[in-house]
Design a protein around this motif. Structure first.
Motif, PDB file in Angstrom:
ATOM      1  N   ASP A  27      12.468  13.587   3.058  1.00  0.00           N
ATOM      2  CA  ASP A  27      13.321  13.291   1.898  1.00  0.00           C
ATOM      3  C   ASP A  27      12.520  12.894   0.662  1.00  0.00           C
ATOM      4  OD1 ASP A  27      15.513  13.746   3.484  1.00  0.00           O
ATOM      5  OD2 ASP A  27      16.225  11.669   3.470  1.00  0.00           O
ATOM      6  N   LEU A  28      11.254  12.584   0.845  1.00  0.00           N
ATOM      7  CA  LEU A  28      10.456  12.035  -0.245  1.00  0.00           C
ATOM      8  C   LEU A  28       9.494  13.039  -0.871  1.00  0.00           C
ATOM      9  CD1 LEU A  28       9.774   8.631   1.461  1.00  0.00           C
ATOM     10  CD2 LEU A  28      11.230   9.027  -0.528  1.00  0.00           C
ATOM     11  N   ASP A  29       9.581  14.276  -0.464  1.00  0.00           N
ATOM     12  CA  ASP A  29       8.748  15.327  -1.044  1.00  0.00           C
ATOM     13  C   ASP A  29       7.258  15.027  -0.904  1.00  0.00           C
ATOM     14  OD1 ASP A  29       8.360  17.786  -2.320  1.00  0.00           O
ATOM     15  OD2 ASP A  29       8.226  16.845  -4.296  1.00  0.00           O
ATOM     16  N   LEU A  70      10.765   4.637  -6.959  1.00  0.00           N
ATOM     17  CA  LEU A  70      10.917   4.284  -5.543  1.00  0.00           C
ATOM     18  C   LEU A  70      10.638   2.802  -5.333  1.00  0.00           C
ATOM     19  CD1 LEU A  70       9.268   7.393  -3.866  1.00  0.00           C
ATOM     20  CD2 LEU A  70      11.695   6.890  -4.092  1.00  0.00           C
ATOM     21  N   GLY A  71      11.374   2.226  -4.373  1.00  0.00           N
ATOM     22  CA  GLY A  71      11.232   0.798  -4.092  1.00  0.00           C
ATOM     23  C   GLY A  71      11.195   0.515  -2.606  1.00  0.00           C
ATOM     24  N   PRO A  72      11.233  -0.758  -2.233  1.00  0.00           N
ATOM     25  CA  PRO A  72      11.124  -1.168  -0.837  1.00  0.00           C
ATOM     26  C   PRO A  72      12.146  -0.509   0.093  1.00  0.00           C
ATOM     27  CG  PRO A  72      10.907  -3.067  -2.256  1.00  0.00           C
ATOM     28  CD  PRO A  72      11.293  -1.908  -3.134  1.00  0.00           C
ATOM     29  N   ASP A  73      13.342  -0.252  -0.382  1.00  0.00           N
ATOM     30  CA  ASP A  73      14.357   0.385   0.463  1.00  0.00           C
ATOM     31  C   ASP A  73      13.955   1.799   0.882  1.00  0.00           C
ATOM     32  OD1 ASP A  73      15.914  -1.872   0.302  1.00  0.00           O
ATOM     33  OD2 ASP A  73      17.225  -1.081  -1.269  1.00  0.00           O
ATOM     34  N   ASP A  74      13.110   2.420   0.110  1.00  0.00           N
ATOM     35  CA  ASP A  74      12.677   3.789   0.409  1.00  0.00           C
ATOM     36  C   ASP A  74      11.646   3.863   1.532  1.00  0.00           C
ATOM     37  OD1 ASP A  74      14.203   5.268  -1.610  1.00  0.00           O
ATOM     38  OD2 ASP A  74      13.024   4.057  -3.014  1.00  0.00           O
ATOM     39  N   LEU A  75      11.129   2.719   1.962  1.00  0.00           N
ATOM     40  CA  LEU A  75      10.113   2.705   3.015  1.00  0.00           C
ATOM     41  C   LEU A  75      10.677   3.038   4.397  1.00  0.00           C
ATOM     42  CD1 LEU A  75       7.951  -0.350   1.930  1.00  0.00           C
ATOM     43  CD2 LEU A  75       7.455   2.086   1.657  1.00  0.00           C
ATOM     44  N   ILE A  94       0.846  -1.203   0.000  1.00  0.00           N
ATOM     45  CA  ILE A  94       0.000   0.000   0.000  1.00  0.00           C
ATOM     46  C   ILE A  94       0.879   1.250   0.000  1.00  0.00           C
ATOM     47  CG2 ILE A  94      -1.645   1.350   1.370  1.00  0.00           C
ATOM     48  CD1 ILE A  94      -2.751  -1.450   2.343  1.00  0.00           C
ATOM     49  N   MET A  95       1.904   1.243   0.826  1.00  0.00           N
ATOM     50  CA  MET A  95       2.779   2.405   0.915  1.00  0.00           C
ATOM     51  C   MET A  95       3.553   2.624  -0.388  1.00  0.00           C
ATOM     52  SD  MET A  95       4.074   2.114   4.852  1.00  0.00           S
ATOM     53  CE  MET A  95       4.991   3.655   4.798  1.00  0.00           C
ATOM     54  N   LEU A  96       4.052   1.544  -0.976  1.00  0.00           N
ATOM     55  CA  LEU A  96       4.779   1.685  -2.243  1.00  0.00           C
ATOM     56  C   LEU A  96       3.879   2.189  -3.360  1.00  0.00           C
ATOM     57  CD1 LEU A  96       7.172  -1.386  -2.270  1.00  0.00           C
ATOM     58  CD2 LEU A  96       7.802   1.043  -2.292  1.00  0.00           C
ATOM     59  N   ALA A  97       2.653   1.732  -3.389  1.00  0.00           N
ATOM     60  CA  ALA A  97       1.715   2.214  -4.418  1.00  0.00           C
ATOM     61  C   ALA A  97       1.549   3.725  -4.296  1.00  0.00           C
ATOM     62  CB  ALA A  97       0.377   1.501  -4.289  1.00  0.00           C
ATOM     63  N   LYS A  98       1.425   4.230  -3.090  1.00  0.00           N
ATOM     64  CA  LYS A  98       1.276   5.672  -2.878  1.00  0.00           C
ATOM     65  C   LYS A  98       2.553   6.409  -3.275  1.00  0.00           C
ATOM     66  CE  LYS A  98      -0.271   9.603  -1.607  1.00  0.00           C
ATOM     67  NZ  LYS A  98      -1.013  10.326  -2.618  1.00  0.00           N
ATOM     68  N   LEU A  99       3.696   5.901  -2.839  1.00  0.00           N
ATOM     69  CA  LEU A  99       4.969   6.558  -3.160  1.00  0.00           C
ATOM     70  C   LEU A  99       5.232   6.589  -4.658  1.00  0.00           C
ATOM     71  CD1 LEU A  99       7.369   5.136  -0.419  1.00  0.00           C
ATOM     72  CD2 LEU A  99       6.316   7.397  -0.518  1.00  0.00           C
ATOM     73  N   ARG A 100       4.881   5.527  -5.329  1.00  0.00           N
ATOM     74  CA  ARG A 100       5.155   5.442  -6.770  1.00  0.00           C
ATOM     75  C   ARG A 100       4.251   6.348  -7.588  1.00  0.00           C
ATOM     76  NH1 ARG A 100       6.408  -0.973  -6.544  1.00  0.00           N
ATOM     77  NH2 ARG A 100       8.646  -0.751  -6.083  1.00  0.00           N
TER      78      ARG A 100
END
Length: 82
Positions: free
Chosen positions: A34-36, A23-28, A11-17
């Motif tokens: 840092d992620l604007d 962005l990938g799993p390491d960005d969680l 769910i979080m990756l879908a929002k970030l992308r």
């Protein structure tokens, strides 16, 4: 990784992308700053996690989170109670 942790991450990756498809799993685990992500993004993330996990979360708690892994830990804990 448990099923709940995987669902939260998805769910979080879908929002970030939506913001940055690279962005990938390491960005969680990165700081939110840092992620604007703006406050609307964070509210949407909160709502998407609530909906996807069928839990009710306290928005005043998530508003103070500085790192994405705080979101995941909070929602994993909530979803694990059900």
């Amino acid at each position: 990784m448990t099923d709940i942790e995987r669902r939260v991450a998805d769910i979080m990756l879908a929002k970030l992308r939506q913001r940055d498809p690279s962005l990938g799993p390491d960005d969680l685990a990165r700081p939110i700053s840092d992620l604007d992500l703006d406050s609307l993004d964070l509210i949407e993330l909160h709502q998407q996690l609530e909906s996807g996990l069928q839990v009710k979360a306290d928005p005043t708690e998530t508003a103070g989170f500085a790192f994405l892994d705080e979101f995941s830990g909070y929602f994993v804990k909530l979803a694990g109670r059900g």
